[in-house]
Design a protein around this motif. Structure first.
Motif, PDB file in Angstrom:
ATOM      1  N   SER A  95    -104.028  52.662 -53.355  1.00 37.18           N
ATOM      2  CA  SER A  95    -102.626  52.261 -53.270  1.00 37.18           C
ATOM      3  C   SER A  95    -101.823  52.890 -54.401  1.00 37.18           C
ATOM      4  CB  SER A  95    -102.514  50.736 -53.324  1.00 37.18           C
ATOM      5  OG  SER A  95    -101.196  50.319 -53.028  1.00 37.18           O
ATOM      6  N   THR A  98    -100.945  56.541 -53.888  1.00 36.65           N
ATOM      7  CA  THR A  98     -99.874  56.917 -52.963  1.00 36.65           C
ATOM      8  C   THR A  98     -98.540  57.091 -53.668  1.00 36.65           C
ATOM      9  OG1 THR A  98     -99.207  54.636 -52.450  1.00 36.65           O
ATOM     10  CG2 THR A  98    -101.010  55.582 -51.146  1.00 36.65           C
ATOM     11  N   ARG A 110    -101.213  62.240 -49.721  1.00 40.08           N
ATOM     12  CA  ARG A 110    -101.387  62.092 -48.274  1.00 40.08           C
ATOM     13  C   ARG A 110    -102.786  61.565 -47.961  1.00 40.08           C
ATOM     14  NH1 ARG A 110    -103.533  64.173 -43.829  1.00 40.08           N
ATOM     15  NH2 ARG A 110    -104.735  65.692 -45.036  1.00 40.08           N
ATOM     16  N   VAL A 113    -103.065  57.886 -48.685  1.00 41.79           N
ATOM     17  CA  VAL A 113    -102.460  57.069 -47.623  1.00 41.79           C
ATOM     18  C   VAL A 113    -103.397  56.972 -46.425  1.00 41.79           C
ATOM     19  CG1 VAL A 113    -100.575  56.973 -45.944  1.00 41.79           C
ATOM     20  CG2 VAL A 113    -100.087  57.539 -48.327  1.00 41.79           C
ATOM     21  N   GLN A 128     -98.878  46.973 -48.298  1.00 41.63           N
ATOM     22  CA  GLN A 128     -97.802  47.532 -47.489  1.00 41.63           C
ATOM     23  C   GLN A 128     -96.564  47.914 -48.300  1.00 41.63           C
ATOM     24  OE1 GLN A 128     -96.015  44.676 -44.675  1.00 41.63           O
ATOM     25  NE2 GLN A 128     -97.237  43.076 -45.636  1.00 41.63           N
ATOM     26  N   LEU A 131     -97.097  51.461 -49.238  1.00 33.00           N
ATOM     27  CA  LEU A 131     -96.991  52.273 -48.031  1.00 33.00           C
ATOM     28  C   LEU A 131     -95.542  52.344 -47.551  1.00 33.00           C
ATOM     29  CD1 LEU A 131    -100.214  51.122 -46.161  1.00 33.00           C
ATOM     30  CD2 LEU A 131     -99.755  53.387 -47.131  1.00 33.00           C
ATOM     31  N   ALA A 134     -93.937  54.811 -49.552  1.00 34.10           N
ATOM     32  CA  ALA A 134     -94.393  56.148 -49.150  1.00 34.10           C
ATOM     33  C   ALA A 134     -93.584  56.692 -47.975  1.00 34.10           C
ATOM     34  CB  ALA A 134     -95.879  56.120 -48.795  1.00 34.10           C
ATOM     35  N   ASP A 137     -91.335  59.199 -49.335  1.00 29.74           N
ATOM     36  CA  ASP A 137     -91.952  60.271 -50.116  1.00 29.74           C
ATOM     37  C   ASP A 137     -91.284  61.607 -49.784  1.00 29.74           C
ATOM     38  OD1 ASP A 137     -94.845  60.625 -51.702  1.00 29.74           O
ATOM     39  OD2 ASP A 137     -94.161  62.440 -50.673  1.00 29.74           O
ATOM     40  N   ARG A 143     -95.122  60.796 -45.498  1.00 30.16           N
ATOM     41  CA  ARG A 143     -94.299  59.856 -44.733  1.00 30.16           C
ATOM     42  C   ARG A 143     -94.902  59.603 -43.354  1.00 30.16           C
ATOM     43  NH1 ARG A 143     -90.226  63.417 -46.639  1.00 30.16           N
ATOM     44  NH2 ARG A 143     -89.740  64.149 -44.530  1.00 30.16           N
ATOM     45  N   ALA A 146     -98.018  57.409 -43.622  1.00 28.88           N
ATOM     46  CA  ALA A 146     -97.655  56.031 -43.985  1.00 28.88           C
ATOM     47  C   ALA A 146     -97.116  55.285 -42.765  1.00 28.88           C
ATOM     48  CB  ALA A 146     -96.614  56.049 -45.104  1.00 28.88           C
TER      49      ALA A 146
END
Length: 269
Positions: A95, A98, A110, A113, A128, A131, A134, A137, A143, A146
């Motif tokens: 986590s 990310t 990436r 994720v 979450q 994420l 992300a 991102d 993205r 995620a």
């Protein structure tokens, strides 16, 4: 490292007798040995973690956090391959992985994720917020992954972005996760997402086209205005020239008439 390559070829079946040796190998001074050992762990997946409980996953996580660029990537791939078995010891590190950092390998984000998404719906729900962040991102593949992880876990609020999720948490509301989406639902949602993105792209292109046409029209109007001003200026200059010529002609005629009158007077005298 030839022995490590042989373990890769053997696959998960070799995990029981080789997991402990692979843990040692991923800290070997030789780069090829370390990288190939991590590849072997990725091939063996959960079987490797189960063969060396409490040892192998922490070693892979440490490599993910502090290894060289290639070893870090391979470690993320290995954690994804191990899956939910690795979650208790790896999800926090993944986590954090990310989150964008100065000079960080964007591909590693990436892979982090993707690995986090492979840990299961409960783990995705637990992380979450990262994420959801992300989704913003700067690297588009981050993205995309995620969105896929949050969508598969049914984290609908998180899919709206980190601010929407933060507001929900601030209000003291907990999102109840819906049943996991099946392949058909995922495909339908992905198709809807692509359709929305296409519509948004078309709107953006149409807006850009409209602005371009407005600029061109303004340029044409400005050019026409300049042309009219130039023609008006030329007309004024022509009128002034004709007026001067008329004045000069009248002066010449007046002078000639005066001269003729003077001559006639002289003759009379």
């Amino acid at each position: 490292w030839q022995a490590v390559l042989a373990l890769i070829a053997l696959g998960p079946g070799a995990a029981r007798h080789s997991a402990t040796q692979l843990v040692k190998a991923i800290t070997d001074p030789d780069t090829d040995v370390r990288n190939n050992a991590m590849k072997a762990i990725a091939v063996m997946g959960a079987a490797a973690a189960e063969a060396a409980p409490g040892v192998l996953v922490p070693a892979v996580v440490q490599a993910f956090k502090t290894g060289g660029a290639e070893l870090q990537r391979l470690a993320a791939i290995a954690l994804k391959s191990i899956g939910p078995v690795a979650a208790p010891e790896s999800s926090d590190a993944l986590s954090r992985g990310t989150r964008p950092k100065p000079g960080q390998d964007v591909e590693l984000r990436r892979l982090a994720v993707v690995a986090l998404g492979a840990m299961g719906r409960d783990v995705v729900a637990q992380h979450q917020m990262d994420l959801a962040k992300a989704l913003e991102d700067p690297y588009e593949p981050v993205r995309k992954e995620a969105r896929a992880a949050l969508r598969a876990a049914g984290c609908q609020t998180a899919l709206k972005g980190s601010m929407a999720l933060f507001q929900q948490i601030k209000n003291g509301k907990r999102q109840a996760l819906p049943p996991p989406l099946d392949e058909k639902q995922l495909a339908e949602e992905e198709e809807q997402r692509r359709k929305r993105e296409q519509e948004e792209q078309e709107r953006t292109e149409n807006e850009a086209k409209r602005r371009r046409e407005e600029r061109e029209q303004q340029q044409q109007q400005q050019q026409q205005k300049k042309k009219e001003e130039q023609e008006r200026k030329e007309q004024q200059e022509q009128e002034l020239r004709l007026k001067r010529e008329d004045e000069e002609r009248l002066q010449r005629e007046a002078a000639a008439a005066a001269a003729a009158a003077a001559a006639a007077e002289e003759v009379d005298n």
